[in-house]
Each structure stands twice: as structure tokens, then as C-alpha cells.
Design an enzyme around this catalytic site. Structure first.
Site, PDB file in Angstrom:
ATOM      1  CE1 TYR A 144      -3.695   2.502   0.549  1.00 24.86           C
ATOM      2  CE2 TYR A 144      -2.481   3.234   2.490  1.00 24.86           C
ATOM      3  CZ  TYR A 144      -3.508   3.410   1.576  1.00 24.86           C
ATOM      4  OH  TYR A 144      -4.341   4.505   1.688  1.00 24.86           O
ATOM      5  CG  ASP A 239       5.708   3.810   0.961  1.00 29.14           C
ATOM      6  OD1 ASP A 239       5.980   4.515   1.957  1.00 29.14           O
ATOM      7  OD2 ASP A 239       4.549   3.650   0.531  1.00 29.14           O
ATOM      8  CE  LYS A 267       0.785   4.993   8.360  1.00 28.98           C
ATOM      9  NZ  LYS A 267       0.840   4.142   7.211  1.00 28.98           N
TER      10      LYS A 267
HETATM   11  C1  LIG Z   1       0.228   4.607   5.834  1.00 29.56           C
HETATM   12  C2  LIG Z   1       1.016   4.401   4.596  1.00 29.56           C
HETATM   13  C3  LIG Z   1       0.915   5.265   3.492  1.00 29.56           C
HETATM   14  C4  LIG Z   1      -0.109   6.367   3.422  1.00 29.56           C
HETATM   15  O1  LIG Z   1       0.086   7.310   4.400  1.00 29.56           O
HETATM   16  P1  LIG Z   1      -1.160   8.274   4.808  1.00 29.56           P
HETATM   17  O2  LIG Z   1      -0.564   9.224   5.771  1.00 29.56           O
HETATM   18  O3  LIG Z   1      -2.195   7.368   5.374  1.00 29.56           O
HETATM   19  O4  LIG Z   1      -1.629   8.933   3.552  1.00 29.56           O
HETATM   20  C5  LIG Z   1       1.753   5.067   2.419  1.00 29.56           C
HETATM   21  N1  LIG Z   1       2.648   4.065   2.409  1.00 29.56           N
HETATM   22  C6  LIG Z   1       2.780   3.209   3.443  1.00 29.56           C
HETATM   23  C7  LIG Z   1       3.799   2.143   3.392  1.00 29.56           C
HETATM   24  C8  LIG Z   1       1.951   3.339   4.558  1.00 29.56           C
HETATM   25  O5  LIG Z   1       2.049   2.462   5.561  1.00 29.56           O
END
Ligand SMILES: *Cc1c(COP(=O)(O)O)cnc(C)c1O
Length: 430
Positions: A144, A239, A267
Site C-alpha cells: 500500500y 516507501d 507516520k
Molecule cells: C500509511 C502508509 C501510506 C499512506 O500514508 P497516509 O498518511 O495514510 O496517507 C503510504 N505508504 C505506506 C507504506 C503506509 O504504511
């Protein structure tokens, strides 16, 4: 436990908010019951509006590595608030936080702040396309990367829970440039490159996948990925929105020797405030506006209150890097406990830990990719989740999510959680 007030609040929310929630995974669609509405957090605990108290292993889906209401972080936020909420002009806080990130990550010379992980990844992809002059991107099934259009293809967690492979509203014209490969399977990557050897701008991967449950990439696989990207002039993007400052102080890059070209963060770098960031080598970042032609902007980007929270959080982590050993040991203790509880009643369970991240699947085989993850017993998970919630243990409400240990998660809390797991597992097989 009584959930009367939460149930009523959910009904009220439903009337004015689609599904009653502002992010789908919160709705408890994949598990039993309705979501507790939260009144407040305190350290490692959450309190809902019915007065129930939970040990919190979600920690706002990762950001709160120091738990709720950390005094240092909150003090820095209060100080920033007193000076004003936003200026839309540069502040030294941005430079300070950028410097912290740049000194920690070898792969990052320069970094730009945005307001969410989604925005970070979306911007990184645009930059990769702008730098290479290519349109195609390659992602892995089950990873994701936020909810921007071209990345909303086979994207794990919320989408996996709802069994939606992609989403209406995303034109096929946009996703036709998104190639899909299988996690931990280099042959599937080679195939994509064989099909379009000169058109792939970037390969984006969660080097420790946390959105199909916790599924780390094999080191050998990451090395091969690095090689194939270099050979074809495609940029490798890690990511690390979730794994950054979670798997280790340097995220997955503190564990793997593989160096990406670009990194996305989120995060933990906002400590609970909305922050995302993307960074890369200076020559790549030089393509970004206003230095270069690739446009990217944000009214609230680098917001001073959010920067203050992130800066305090990162400084605290850097001052005491040994906490990752402690967090890892606690995560391992928790997962060993779940494992023993499951084995005691012959329930198949596999577990994994990376730093402060933990994951478990009701399955008897090691999960290497999204197809493996989908084989988990999600009905069993739903029962386990409900049983644990009723005992005051707040776990992520989907079997495709990762759990988090924070510095405020005590051994006593873990013992209590393991005890609950034994009782719930025994109840399930009754
Ligand atoms: C949570 C997450 C996102 C998206 O971040 P948001 O702040 O929810 O838009 C993208 N990549 C990874 C790996 C994530 O865990």
C-alpha cells in the site's frame, strides 16, 4: 464490556459521514462489532467514550512510537501553537527536521515535507517520472502506498479487507502505467522489465511490507531489485512511511544493506500530526520546483506545529537508539506468547517481528507475498480480534495490518495481553 455509547455514536456518525468513518479500515468491516469511539489516550492505553480501557497496539497506525500524550512532544506542540498555527512561509523548524532526516538516511541528501504519506508517495512518483522522462511505474501486489489514483491497484489492507482489487473512480488510463509484480519474487520483476525495458520510471516497494500484514522482503530479493533497477535506469523507491523509525532508527535501511534512490516517510516523523516527506539524492531532488521543473506544492506543507512534534520525536529517538532493541524484544515476547497460546490449542499461527512492528497470520505457512497472506483464516482472526477487544486489548481490526509496540508498552501490559490471548484462543476452539 459495554459499548452502548460507541454504538450510538457510530449510528450518529453514519448519518453524516460515509460509513461513519474518515478512513475505511476504522469501520471494523472485517471483524465483529462496531468501533469503539475514543475519548482519550494515555501512554500505552486508550479510553473509549463508554469508559472502557484498552492496551493500544495500533498507536494511531504507527506514528505514536512514544505512546499517547508524551510530555516532551506535547510541550513542543503547545509552544509552537502559541506562536501561531501556520504561516505559509519558511520556518527554521523545517530545516531542523530536514537535517535530522538527512543525517540519518544515507540515501537522502534533501527532503521535502508534505502533509500525509499519500502525498509523499504521489509526489515521489511524479518526481521519478519527471527525472527519468518515463511513464510506467512498478509496484508489488499487497503493498500500500496511499490512495492516489495510479497506486490504487492491488493495494493491501483496507482494500484487501473489502476484497476490492482497485477502486471505481480510478480511470483505467491512469492505472495502465502501473505494472504489478509479486513481492519477494524477482522473476515477476524481470518479466515486467522484459516487457518494457526502457519505460519503467521507478520501482516502488515497502521494504518491510506492513499493509498485507507484516511481510518483510528477503535481503537477496532487495539486492536483485537494486541491480535490475540500476541496469534499466529505473529509480528504486523505498516507501518507508510505516517502517521509517519503526523497524529501526533508519527504518528498513538500518536492517538491509540495499540503498534506494528515493525514500518516502510519514507516520512517526509527525508523531501523530499530519506529516509526510519524500527525499532522495541531491541530483534527483534538484528536479523539484522551484529548483527544477517538476511541480509540487502544499499550503500547509511543513506546518510548524507538525514540524515541532516530529522534531521532538526524532530527537528523542536519536538520543536513545537502544530503545529499538527494547521495543524489538517486547514485540518478540508478545509474538512468542501468541504463538504458544495458539499452539496450546492447535490453532495454526505464524508470527514475525521487525523492530517495533509485529504481525501474525492464522495460517500454517510462512507468508512471503500477498497471495500467501490471503490464505490466512480471516474468520478466525475476526473471532480473535473480538475476544481480545472484550478483554481490553486493542489490536488492528484487520488481519492485513501490522501491530506496534511503543516505548510506553510495559512488560506488564504484554503479560496481560498474552494471558488474554490464551483465554481467547481457548474460547475459539471450544
Ligand atoms: C500509511 C502508509 C501510506 C499512506 O500514508 P497516509 O498518511 O495514510 O496517507 C503510504 N505508504 C505506506 C507504506 C503506509 O504504511
Amino acid at each position: 464490556m459495554a459499548y452502548d455509547k460507541s454504538i450510538a455514536a457510530f449510528e450518529e456518525a453514519y448519518k453524516v459521514i460515509p460509513g461513519g468513518v474518515d478512513s475505511p479500515v476504522r469501520a471494523f468491516s472485517g471483524v465483529e462489532g462496531t468501533p469503539p469511539f475514543i475519548d482519550r489516550g494515555e501512554g500505552g492505553h486508550l479510553f473509549d467514550i463508554d469508559g472502557n480501557k484498552y492496551i493500544d497496539y495500533v498507536q494511531s497506525w504507527g506514528p505514536l512510537i512514544f505512546g499517547h500524550c508524551d510530555a516532551d512532544i506535547e510541550t513542543s506542540v503547545f509552544k509552537a501553537v502559541m506562536k501561531g498555527l501556520s504561516f505559509g512561509a519558511p520556518t527554521t523548524l523545517e530545516t531542523e527536521l530536514a537535517r535530522e532526516i538527512v543525517t540519518l538516511f544515507d540515501s537522502i541528501d534533501k527532503v521535502r515535507f508534505v502533509s500525509s504519506g499519500t502525498e509523499a508517495v504521489m509526489s515521489a512518483i511524479r518526481l521519478a517520472r519527471g527525472v527519468t522522462g518515463r511513464d510506467d511505474i512498478l509496484k508489488f501486489t499487497g503493498c500500500y502506498h496511499g490512495h492516489s489514483d495510479s497506486l490504487l491497484v492491488q493495494a493491501g489492507s483496507g482494500l484487501a479487507t473489502f476484497g476490492t482489487p482497485s477502486s471505481p473512480g480510478v480511470p483505467a488510463d491512469l492505472t495502465k502505467h502501473t505494472l504489478l509484480a509479486t513481492y519477494n519474487d524477482i522473476e515477476s520483476v524481470q518479466k515486467c522489465f522484459a516487457d518494457s525495458p526502457d519505460d519503467i520510471a521507478c520501482v516502488i516497494i515497502e521494504p518491510i511490507a506492513g499493509n498485507m500484514g507484516l511481510v518483510p522482503a528477503d535481503e537477496e530479493f532487495l539486492k536483485q531489485l537494486r541491480t535490475i533497477c540500476t541496469e534499466h535506469g529505473a529509480l528504486l523507491i523505498f516507501d518507508e512511511v510505516m517502517s521509517g523509525f519503526r523497524a529501526s532508527l533508519k527504518g528498513a535501511q538500518g536492517i538491509s544493506t540495499v540503498k534506494p534512490d528515493m525514500v518516502t516517510l510519514g507516520k512517526v516523523i509527525g508523531a501523530g500530526m499530519p506529516v509526510g516527506a519524500f527525499g532522495a539524492r541531491a541530483d534527483i531532488m534538484a528536479h523539484l520546483s522551484p529548483e527544477g521543473p517538476v511541480y509540487q506544492a502544499g499550503t500547509l506543507s511543513g506546518n510548524p506545529v507538525a514540524m515541532a512534534a516530529g522534531l521532538t520525536s526524532l530527537k528523542k529517538l536519536k538520543a536513545n537508539p537502544a530503545i529499538y532493541v527494547e521495543l524489538g524484544n517486547k514485540a518478540k515476547k508478545l509474538m512468542d506468547g501468541f504463538q504458544k497460546a495458539a499452539t496450546s490449542v492447535n490453532i495454526p499461527l505464524v508470527t514475525d517481528v521487525r523492530g517495533s512492528m509485529f504481525g501474525f497470520f492464522f495460517s500454517d505457512k510462512t507468508v512471503k507475498n500477498f497471495d500467501d497472506a490471503l490464505e490466512n483464516d480471516s474468520e478466525m482472526f475476526a473471532k480473535f480480534h473480538k475476544g481480545m477487544l472484550d478483554k481490553g486489548i486493542y489490536l488492528a481490526c484487520s488481519s492485513y495490518e501490522t501491530g506496534f509496540i511503543s516505548t510506553v508498552t510495559t512488560d506488564k501490559m504484554i503479560d496481560e495481553t498474552i494471558k488474554a490471548a490464551y483465554e481467547v484462543m481457548a474460547d475459539i476452539v471450544k
